[in-house]
Design an enzyme around this catalytic site. Structure first.
Site, short mmCIF file in Angstrom:
data_model
loop_
_atom_site.label_atom_id
_atom_site.label_comp_id
_atom_site.label_asym_id
_atom_site.label_seq_id
_atom_site.Cartn_x
_atom_site.Cartn_y
_atom_site.Cartn_z
N SER A 144 51.71 -17.02 7.27
CA SER A 144 51.62 -16.47 8.63
C SER A 144 50.37 -15.61 8.74
O SER A 144 49.78 -15.23 7.72
CB SER A 144 52.87 -15.61 8.88
N TYR A 157 59.74 -9.55 7.98
CA TYR A 157 58.94 -10.78 8.14
C TYR A 157 57.58 -10.60 7.46
O TYR A 157 57.14 -11.48 6.69
CB TYR A 157 58.76 -11.07 9.63
#
Ligand code: NAD
Length: 252
Positions: A144, A157
């Site tokens: 990410s 996350y």
């Protein structure tokens, strides 16, 4: 010829979270390049099997909950039993929880770390046992922008995706000697379920768009080339690398 090196004919690819978004797009891309797919889905495979068959691929799969890392070995064994061999593992399944760090719960920490990181590691380990025996294999992890940046209100996350980038290097170091490559793709801001909340927030949406040099959100189609490349012979000497597919976001 170089374009032949991108073909995946005869290969079997396991794709987690194959039912939606990036997983669906990548499963279709791998099938279009010639691979057969073993999809892992949380509840149902959705439209993915029909999409795979439409482009001439075979789809088989398993329903499994990846918030339970103990399921990893069984998933890989089922794929091997089905196809008799496996060649590519795409660790795509992932979740995000948004809350101020000061109020973040242990459940939101554990759910995200178990799904995004612990299952990814144990799926990779189980797949690598087969890859080592055949002296070849490809692992592609989905990282990410938050493998590089902090983000806001997404502590578990960011922790998971930063760890995915590091783990990608560790596994590449250990398994390169067995003909295995372990790379990651770091998608930028892509239109999927994962980003519904961001796109619905007018202020955040405008701020994000303004920062993307390409001037638009990405789509699952934007990731297709990268996954086929990293899964193919053409990327044989690329190992431990996280490739950003982000419309230039990180360059800004
Ligand atoms: P998505 O929500 O459409 O896809 C997530 C997938 O993971 C779904 O198929 C879901 O069923 C599966 N999944 C989640 N929890 C699971 C569980 N417990 N067991 C089994 N499967 C489970 O969103 P997406 O954007 O396609 O996300 C795919 C990956 O891409 C994720 O790892 C996400 O973090 C990553 N990512 C997305 C973006 C983006 O902008 N969309 C950016 C960077 C990284």
């Amino acid at each position: 010829m170089i374009l032949d090196d991108f073909k995946l004919t005869g290969k079997v690819a396991i794709v987690t979270g194959c039912n939606t978004g990036l997983g669906q797009g990548m499963a279709c891309a791998l099938a279009e390049a010639g691979a057969d797919i073993f999809g892992v889905y949380r509840s149902t495979p959705g439209e993915t099997p029909a999409m795979i068959r439409k482009c001439g691929g075979r789809f088989e799969g398993i329903q499994a909950d990846l918030s339970v890392p103990a399921n990893a070995e069984n998933i890989i064994n089922q794929a091997v039993n089905t196809y008799k061999h496996i060649d590519i593992l795409v660790n795509n399944a992932g979740i995000i929880r948004r809350e101020d760090s000061i109020a973040f719960s242990e459940k939101d920490w554990d759910d995200v770390l178990n799904t995004n990181l612990k299952s990814l590691f144990f799926l990779s380990q189980a797949a690598a046992k087969h890859f080592i025996a055949q002296n070849s294999g490809r692992i592609i992890n989905i990282a990410s922008m938050l493998s590089y940046q902090g983000g806001i209100r997404v502590p578990s996350y960011t922790a998971s995706k930063s760890a995915v980038k590091g783990l990608t290097m560790t596994l590449a170091n250990e398994w390169a000697q067995h003909g295995i490559t372990v790379n990651a793709i770091a998608p930028g801001y892509i239109e999927t379920n994962n980003t519904v909340a961001l796109r619905a927030d007018e202020k955040r949406n405008a701020a994000i768009l303004e920062r993307i040099p390409a001037g638009r959100w990405g789509t699952p189609d934007d990731i297709k080339g990268a996954v086929v490349f990293l899964a193919s012979k053409a990327a044989e000497y690329i190992n431990g690398f996280t490739l950003a597919v982000d419309g230039g976001w990180l360059a800004r």
